[in-house]
Design an enzyme around this catalytic site. Sequence first.
Site, PDB file in Angstrom:
ATOM      1  N   GLU A  12      38.871   7.470  41.626  1.00 37.59           N
ATOM      2  CA  GLU A  12      39.349   6.615  42.710  1.00 37.59           C
ATOM      3  C   GLU A  12      38.776   5.214  42.559  1.00 37.59           C
ATOM      4  O   GLU A  12      37.584   5.037  42.288  1.00 37.59           O
ATOM      5  CB  GLU A  12      38.958   7.188  44.068  1.00 37.59           C
ATOM      6  CG  GLU A  12      39.563   6.397  45.230  1.00 37.59           C
ATOM      7  CD  GLU A  12      39.381   7.094  46.560  1.00 37.59           C
ATOM      8  OE1 GLU A  12      40.253   7.888  46.951  1.00 37.59           O
ATOM      9  OE2 GLU A  12      38.337   6.848  47.210  1.00 37.59           O
ATOM     10  N   ASP A  24      34.037  14.582  50.381  1.00 35.48           N
ATOM     11  CA  ASP A  24      33.997  14.076  49.009  1.00 35.48           C
ATOM     12  C   ASP A  24      34.620  15.084  48.040  1.00 35.48           C
ATOM     13  O   ASP A  24      35.272  14.701  47.064  1.00 35.48           O
ATOM     14  CB  ASP A  24      32.553  13.790  48.589  1.00 35.48           C
ATOM     15  CG  ASP A  24      31.800  13.005  49.634  1.00 35.48           C
ATOM     16  OD1 ASP A  24      31.756  11.773  49.533  1.00 35.48           O
ATOM     17  OD2 ASP A  24      31.265  13.636  50.564  1.00 35.48           O
ATOM     18  N   ASP A  49      35.519  11.388  42.853  1.00 32.16           N
ATOM     19  CA  ASP A  49      35.402  10.491  44.000  1.00 32.16           C
ATOM     20  C   ASP A  49      33.998   9.896  43.943  1.00 32.16           C
ATOM     21  O   ASP A  49      33.025  10.538  44.351  1.00 32.16           O
ATOM     22  CB  ASP A  49      35.604  11.262  45.304  1.00 32.16           C
ATOM     23  CG  ASP A  49      35.462  10.369  46.525  1.00 32.16           C
ATOM     24  OD1 ASP A  49      35.912   9.207  46.463  1.00 32.16           O
ATOM     25  OD2 ASP A  49      34.891  10.831  47.539  1.00 32.16           O
TER      26      ASP A  49
END
Length: 206
Positions: free
Chosen positions: A65, A138, A4
Amino acid sequence: MGIDPGITRCGIGVVDVDASRAAALVHVGVARTKTSLATHFRLASIAQEIRHTIETFQPEVVAIERVFAQDNLQSVTTTMQVMGVAMSCVGQARLPMAVHTPSEVKAAITGSGTAGKAQVQHMVARILRLDTPPKPADAADALAIAICHAWRGSGLLGAGDDSQITVSLSGKVSSKGTMTRAQQIWAEAQATQHRTGAVDPRWHRR
């Protein structure tokens, strides 16, 4: 392995998923950097952490992502820089890589492409059979990205056939075989994103 991307906190998660789709936690962490450091030093620190995780846990594939344009241009710029650094690390390790949108990840984990962070964290803990959700968000997001790709198994970049399921720019879904309910949810989340444009729907002004 899921990443992420973020310049202050970059979530990194590794999961093991078997043929029955059961997922188990292998590793989760957050690469943190200080705002007092110059950006290139912060990126170097994050890259070092990503490389260390790859070398230590030897993942079969890495999923990242996708970054979306937001109102905060500075934020999205640095996040894209981290995404580029992560992609470079994966390329240097000669590993296959996939990129998934936030809506795809949410749909895979919760069944809804518009789920909130709390829902994602709760479901990640439930899927991995953890007593409490991983903190900070996160970390949970990185695990969610890894689980999403392990379950979906498509979206690989640089492959001759990226996926058995394709979504056109207009949002039309086509499949080379019969889709499961989960695959239908993923495909619809991606189709919705295509129909609404490159900006995450959460940031559309009313």
